[in-house]
Design a protein around this motif. Structure first.
Motif, PDB file in Angstrom:
ATOM      1  N   GLU A 290       0.844  -1.190   0.000  1.00 18.98           N
ATOM      2  CA  GLU A 290       0.000   0.000   0.000  1.00 18.98           C
ATOM      3  C   GLU A 290       0.881   1.242   0.000  1.00 18.98           C
ATOM      4  O   GLU A 290       1.907   1.280   0.681  1.00 18.98           O
ATOM      5  CB  GLU A 290      -0.901   0.035   1.244  1.00 18.98           C
ATOM      6  CG  GLU A 290      -1.857  -1.135   1.355  1.00 18.98           C
ATOM      7  CD  GLU A 290      -2.615  -1.105   2.672  1.00 18.98           C
ATOM      8  OE1 GLU A 290      -2.264  -0.259   3.534  1.00 18.98           O
ATOM      9  OE2 GLU A 290      -3.545  -1.911   2.842  1.00 18.98           O
ATOM     10  N   GLN A 292       1.194   4.965   1.131  1.00 16.05           N
ATOM     11  CA  GLN A 292       0.607   5.924   2.067  1.00 16.05           C
ATOM     12  C   GLN A 292       1.636   6.999   2.414  1.00 16.05           C
ATOM     13  O   GLN A 292       2.742   6.683   2.869  1.00 16.05           O
ATOM     14  CB  GLN A 292       0.133   5.223   3.352  1.00 16.05           C
ATOM     15  CG  GLN A 292      -1.022   4.254   3.132  1.00 16.05           C
ATOM     16  CD  GLN A 292      -1.525   3.666   4.440  1.00 16.05           C
ATOM     17  OE1 GLN A 292      -1.036   4.022   5.522  1.00 16.05           O
ATOM     18  NE2 GLN A 292      -2.500   2.770   4.338  1.00 16.05           N
ATOM     19  N   LYS A 293       1.254   8.259   2.192  1.00 17.21           N
ATOM     20  CA  LYS A 293       2.090   9.413   2.526  1.00 17.21           C
ATOM     21  C   LYS A 293       3.510   9.281   1.959  1.00 17.21           C
ATOM     22  O   LYS A 293       4.503   9.555   2.636  1.00 17.21           O
ATOM     23  CB  LYS A 293       2.159   9.600   4.044  1.00 17.21           C
ATOM     24  CG  LYS A 293       0.807   9.920   4.664  1.00 17.21           C
ATOM     25  CD  LYS A 293       0.922  10.111   6.163  1.00 17.21           C
ATOM     26  CE  LYS A 293      -0.449  10.436   6.777  1.00 17.21           C
ATOM     27  NZ  LYS A 293      -0.363  10.627   8.254  1.00 17.21           N
ATOM     28  N   GLY A 294       3.598   8.811   0.735  1.00 15.00           N
ATOM     29  CA  GLY A 294       4.882   8.723   0.061  1.00 15.00           C
ATOM     30  C   GLY A 294       5.712   7.508   0.415  1.00 15.00           C
ATOM     31  O   GLY A 294       6.819   7.342  -0.113  1.00 15.00           O
ATOM     32  N   HIS A 295       5.208   6.633   1.280  1.00 14.80           N
ATOM     33  CA  HIS A 295       5.938   5.431   1.661  1.00 14.80           C
ATOM     34  C   HIS A 295       5.112   4.184   1.301  1.00 14.80           C
ATOM     35  O   HIS A 295       3.876   4.213   1.326  1.00 14.80           O
ATOM     36  CB  HIS A 295       6.241   5.423   3.169  1.00 14.80           C
ATOM     37  CG  HIS A 295       7.173   6.509   3.596  1.00 14.80           C
ATOM     38  ND1 HIS A 295       8.530   6.454   3.389  1.00 14.80           N
ATOM     39  CD2 HIS A 295       6.930   7.709   4.211  1.00 14.80           C
ATOM     40  CE1 HIS A 295       9.106   7.553   3.867  1.00 14.80           C
ATOM     41  NE2 HIS A 295       8.145   8.347   4.374  1.00 14.80           N
ATOM     42  N   TYR A 297       4.018   0.458   2.283  1.00 16.86           N
ATOM     43  CA  TYR A 297       3.905  -0.456   3.419  1.00 16.86           C
ATOM     44  C   TYR A 297       3.378  -1.803   2.915  1.00 16.86           C
ATOM     45  O   TYR A 297       2.545  -1.861   2.000  1.00 16.86           O
ATOM     46  CB  TYR A 297       2.941   0.095   4.485  1.00 16.86           C
ATOM     47  CG  TYR A 297       3.436   1.324   5.192  1.00 16.86           C
ATOM     48  CD1 TYR A 297       4.094   1.220   6.414  1.00 16.86           C
ATOM     49  CD2 TYR A 297       3.250   2.598   4.640  1.00 16.86           C
ATOM     50  CE1 TYR A 297       4.553   2.364   7.082  1.00 16.86           C
ATOM     51  CE2 TYR A 297       3.705   3.742   5.289  1.00 16.86           C
ATOM     52  CZ  TYR A 297       4.363   3.615   6.503  1.00 16.86           C
ATOM     53  OH  TYR A 297       4.826   4.739   7.153  1.00 16.86           O
ATOM     54  N   ARG A 311       7.614  -1.267   6.547  1.00 17.64           N
ATOM     55  CA  ARG A 311       7.915  -0.364   5.453  1.00 17.64           C
ATOM     56  C   ARG A 311       8.894  -0.980   4.473  1.00 17.64           C
ATOM     57  O   ARG A 311       9.730  -1.801   4.828  1.00 17.64           O
ATOM     58  CB  ARG A 311       8.494   0.947   5.995  1.00 17.64           C
ATOM     59  CG  ARG A 311       7.412   1.913   6.462  1.00 17.64           C
ATOM     60  CD  ARG A 311       7.982   3.146   7.112  1.00 17.64           C
ATOM     61  NE  ARG A 311       8.870   3.894   6.209  1.00 17.64           N
ATOM     62  CZ  ARG A 311       9.251   5.140   6.454  1.00 17.64           C
ATOM     63  NH1 ARG A 311       8.847   5.756   7.561  1.00 17.64           N
ATOM     64  NH2 ARG A 311      10.050   5.762   5.613  1.00 17.64           N
TER      65      ARG A 311
END
Length: 519
Positions: A290, A292-295, A297, A311
């Motif tokens: 996924e 999320q916020k540029g990272h 996971y 991560r």
């Protein structure tokens, strides 16, 4: 005025196209009609053999004569009208019904008993002639088949070389037909899309037309392309003397697709580096990536394992540290080179031994084929069982011959597996660190046997062969072998079953990446 039909026939379409035989028959019929004052109202020119029933024009002629559309028919010779007894019986029935039947070559009176007897004898002789001709033709065909020579026109992708010679691969169409098999085996095409794709690549019939879906379907089912001749009507199989275009493995993969025994791949979606490479240590399911916020996971979406999440950066670092332990010191690389030199010599010796075993197996298969034929002749098995067992033995023989050709053409193949494994040991870390996402995924698949996540913790295990290397003498990651002893690496590698005879490492053809399986 009485009107008559005229009937001429040639045995093949080619004869009809040339027109010589038909023209001679027509001229003689016209001369016969003028001499006797007969008026020809319609001509029936047949271009099919009389040995078979169901000739189109002959059938029409019989129907119209029964309807009394003409008082009679003029035919060139008896054997032009009836070379099978069923057709001759139909002609005889017409005579009994009052239809006049004239033959320009035979002086027979079909209205008298003696004339009918003479005509009957000639019709029987003609039928016997064609029957004997058919038998001799069949003998000739089966004689060719037993020699491995296909007696019919070459299928698409092959060229005829004349009577009694095996077909040869068409240098233009042959590679394209091979591509068609490989593309369909990949499950990326339907038969329709494959026909469109092959048309775009330039595949054409011998007449220069695009290959239709129907023609392509027949090609994909034809065993001729992997070296086995199958006669469609009888179902009999014979080993071909021609060079195969594809392997039996590819042919079987194509049959699986044709019969729906394999699922077509789903459309590709965006791939993250570790998609479908990580499993949840709690439930065993794959972790889902996924953004999320540029990272990125990787999470488990089951209720009981909701806390399992890690991560991508952490995974990337962990893999790199683990693979770094595979790096070799100069002393280790030198010892490994010595070992490879020894194994190279062993590989060629093993190759000779394997060839001898396969040749012995081939001899056994030939002996079993002979015994199978004897069993059929002695009545111990029926034709159906004979055909099934014979096909199985012939396919086994083709597999052996293909393996034998591979060993003879590439005697160092097994050693190359070991050599590629050694290359993996040398370069896995650098390839991972400097590789693109696809290369990183391949290195992960090749080197790790366990890739699970427990909560926030990673649990990665190298395949046994590589894991043992990281635990080499010295106890610390990256420590070189101590003492420079020749036996250290050799003993370790022997223990890991990396000798040629038990090598279980393989790589994709034409690919510099590795696919390593644990011993």
């Amino acid at each position: 005025m009485k009107q008559y039909f005229a009937y001429t026939r040639v045995s093949t379409v080619r004869q009809g196209e040339h027109g010589v035989s038909l023209q001679e028959q027509k001229s003689e019929i016209e001369r016969y009609a003028r001499q006797r004052g007969l008026v020809i109202s319609e001509w029936f020119e047949e271009r099919e053999t009389a040995a078979k029933l169901g000739r189109t024009l002959f059938t029409q002629l019989m129907k119209r004569l029964r309807r009394k559309e003409a008082v009679g028919v003029v035919i060139h010779k008896i054997d032009r009208s009836a070379r099978n007894l069923k057709d001759w019986a139909d002609i005889a029935q017409l005579v009994d019904d009052g239809v006049e039947v004239h033959f320009t070559r035979e002086s027979v009176d079909m209205q008298s008993s003696s004339g009918r007897l003479s005509a009957d004898v000639q019709a029987v002789v003609a039928a016997n002639y064609i029957r004997n001709l058919r038998e001799e033709t069949i003998k000739g065909i089966y004689g060719r088949l037993k020699q491995g020579i296909y007696p019919l026109p070459a299928p698409l992708g092959y060229l005829d070389q004349g009577s009694g010679k095996p077909k040869t691969i068409d240098p233009v169409r042959g590679p394209l037909v091979k591509q068609a098999f490989e593309l369909y085996a990949s499950r990326d095409h339907s038969q329709y899309s494959l026909s469109v794709e092959m048309a775009g690549r330039g595949l054409r019939t011998k007449g220069g037309q695009k290959v239709s879906k129907t023609t392509l379907a027949a090609i994909l089912r034809n065993t001729f392309y992997y070296g086995l001749i199958t006669m469609r009507k009888s179902g009999q199989t014979f080993p071909g003397a021609h060079a195969p275009l594809i392997t039996r493995k590819v042919f079987e993969e194509v049959q699986d697709v044709l019969h729906g025994r394999t699922a077509r791949p789903k459309p590709k979606r965006r791939e993250f580096i570790f998609s479908r490479l990580l499993t949840c240590g709690g439930c065993g399911r794959s972790l889902i990536a996924e953004l999320q916020k540029g990272h990125v996971y990787y999470r488990c979406h089951t209720r009981q394992c909701a806390g399992t999440s890690v991560r991508e950066e952490k995974i990337d670092n962990a893999f790199g540290q683990l693979l770094q332990r595979l790096e070799l010191q100069p002393e280790e690389a030198q010892e490994l080179d010595f070992y490879l030199a020894e194994q190279r010599a062993l590989a060629f010796e093993t190759n000779h031994q394997t060839i001898a075993k396969i040749e012995l197996r081939l001899s056994g298969i030939r002996e079993r084929l002979n015994r199978l034929t004897d069993a059929l002749l002695d009545g111990h098995i029926d034709n159906e069982s004979f055909g099934e067992r014979k096909k199985t033995l012939l396919e086994e023989r083709l597999d052996c011959e293909a393996h034998l050709n591979e060993l003879r053409s590439n005697p160092g193949a097994h050693f190359m597996r070991l050599e590629k494994f050694v290359e993996l040991v040398r370069s896995a870390y650098l390839l991972y660190e400097n590789g693109n996402p696809d290369e990183k995924r391949e290195v992960v698949r090749s080197t790790l046997s366990n890739r699970s996540v427990h909560g926030k913790e990673l649990d990665f295990i190298l395949v046994p062969a590589l894991s043992d290397i990281t635990e080499r003498q010295g106890g610390k990651s990256g420590d070189p072998l101590l003492g420079g002893s020749r036996t250290s690496w050799a003993a370790k590698l022997d223990a890991l079953k990396l000798d040629i005879s038990n090598a279980v490492f393989s790589t994709s053809e034409g690919d510099s990446r590795f696919n390593v399986k644990a011993a």
